[in-house]
Design an enzyme around this catalytic site. Sequence first.
Site, PDB file in Angstrom:
ATOM      1  N   ASP A 228       0.870  -1.179   0.000  1.00  0.00           N
ATOM      2  CA  ASP A 228       0.000   0.000   0.000  1.00  0.00           C
ATOM      3  C   ASP A 228       0.905   1.227   0.000  1.00  0.00           C
ATOM      4  O   ASP A 228       2.062   1.132  -0.392  1.00  0.00           O
ATOM      5  CB  ASP A 228      -0.957  -0.024   1.200  1.00  0.00           C
ATOM      6  CG  ASP A 228      -2.287   0.644   0.884  1.00  0.00           C
ATOM      7  OD1 ASP A 228      -2.263   1.826   0.492  1.00  0.00           O
ATOM      8  OD2 ASP A 228      -3.345   0.013   1.027  1.00  0.00           O
ATOM      9  N   HIS A 251       2.146   1.815  -3.159  1.00  0.00           N
ATOM     10  CA  HIS A 251       1.321   2.776  -3.895  1.00  0.00           C
ATOM     11  C   HIS A 251       1.974   4.155  -3.902  1.00  0.00           C
ATOM     12  O   HIS A 251       1.319   5.142  -4.226  1.00  0.00           O
ATOM     13  CB  HIS A 251      -0.080   2.855  -3.286  1.00  0.00           C
ATOM     14  CG  HIS A 251      -0.858   1.589  -3.420  1.00  0.00           C
ATOM     15  ND1 HIS A 251      -2.145   1.451  -2.942  1.00  0.00           N
ATOM     16  CD2 HIS A 251      -0.545   0.376  -3.962  1.00  0.00           C
ATOM     17  CE1 HIS A 251      -2.576   0.230  -3.182  1.00  0.00           C
ATOM     18  NE2 HIS A 251      -1.617  -0.442  -3.802  1.00  0.00           N
TER      19      HIS A 251
END
Length: 406
Positions: A228, A251
Amino acid sequence: MTLYRNLLLLASLGLSYAAPSKVQRAPDSSLHARAVCTPTAGGDSSTDDVPAITEALSSCGNGGTIVFPEGSTYYLNSVLDLGNCSNCDIQVEGLLKFASDTDYWSGRTAMISVSDVDGLKLRSLTGSGVIDGNGQDAWDLFASDSSYSRPTLLYITGGSNLEISGLRQKNPPNVFNSVKGGATNVVFSNLKMDANSKSDNPPKNTDGFDIGESTYVTITEVTVVNDDDCVALKPSSNYVTVDTISCTGSHGISVGSLGKSSDDSVKNIYVTGATMINSTKAAGIKTYPSGGDHGTSTVSNVTFTDFTVDNSDYAFQIQSCYGEDDDYCEENPGNAKLTDIVVSSFSGTTSDKYDPVVANIDCGSDGTCGISISGFDVKAPSGKSEVLCANTPSDLGVTCTSGASG
């Protein structure tokens, strides 16, 4: 005679000022060595070592040192609350291994709680210290039940002058580190962080750092492997520095998401020396659009500089329609106020996912887009370098192609 007596008195006073008596200061006998405690480990996973650690904190937490020796293993089957620490030094040279009990951890906020603590050092001096969140069972359960609520490995709320350094953090059920509640002067340094699944279920939501309401947070010399955001700059983060970081599989380094249900702001952010490997983006800003229950997002004085892009999908991305679809955003355009956003000295190569596009800058039509880009030398595998833009300034600093979205 009276005058003679007065002159004699003044003379004696003058003599007193000319030769004051010396004050001898004895050595301060109140200085003591820091108290040192080593918790007694139970020896196997059936014994929860948290009570022994809590006892050590009671004895040595006020200005003392708590040592977990190299080669030792402590099993933590419940929340470790470091609230008894005041200017204490927790030296983790062994392994702190949390239980994987998904029933116990369900709905809990933190595995290690640091609430309104001043002066904590949580560190490894040798680099051998490991904090293991043992998150595999939580990831597997979350894959079949997305409502399962998982704890953050290290959760800081409030407090000041906190140092987390030299450690390896691995396999948190959820986020690695969270800072909020008005915490100030927090330093994360020389950390190795990794979340690796042994099953087909990825380590979802394992943000490296969620930085919320806080000031003067520094993240430096850190390596993150996760699934993430590498660093998420959440609402009310202010004066955050990220210097020398490597992120793999993430991310990216993200401002946001902002404006979901309230007016949110992020300001005074400086990120430099980032190596972004196999990420969905290297850096970006995520804001919700207007309308509904959404608020207004304000992002100001943010610098992303000296980024190396290695097989990441986008080098830079701005999303002004985060969390909604295109039809919604046609009716409710993005209204985020972005000012003094600097993107400079980006180099490297993106993945082939969006080739030839290397950046997607979608500013909201009802907001402001105060962005400048310089030294942007990122190419797609084809050798091309296309930047998609919407509602960007004419002096952005790169050649734009229409068609930005997000």
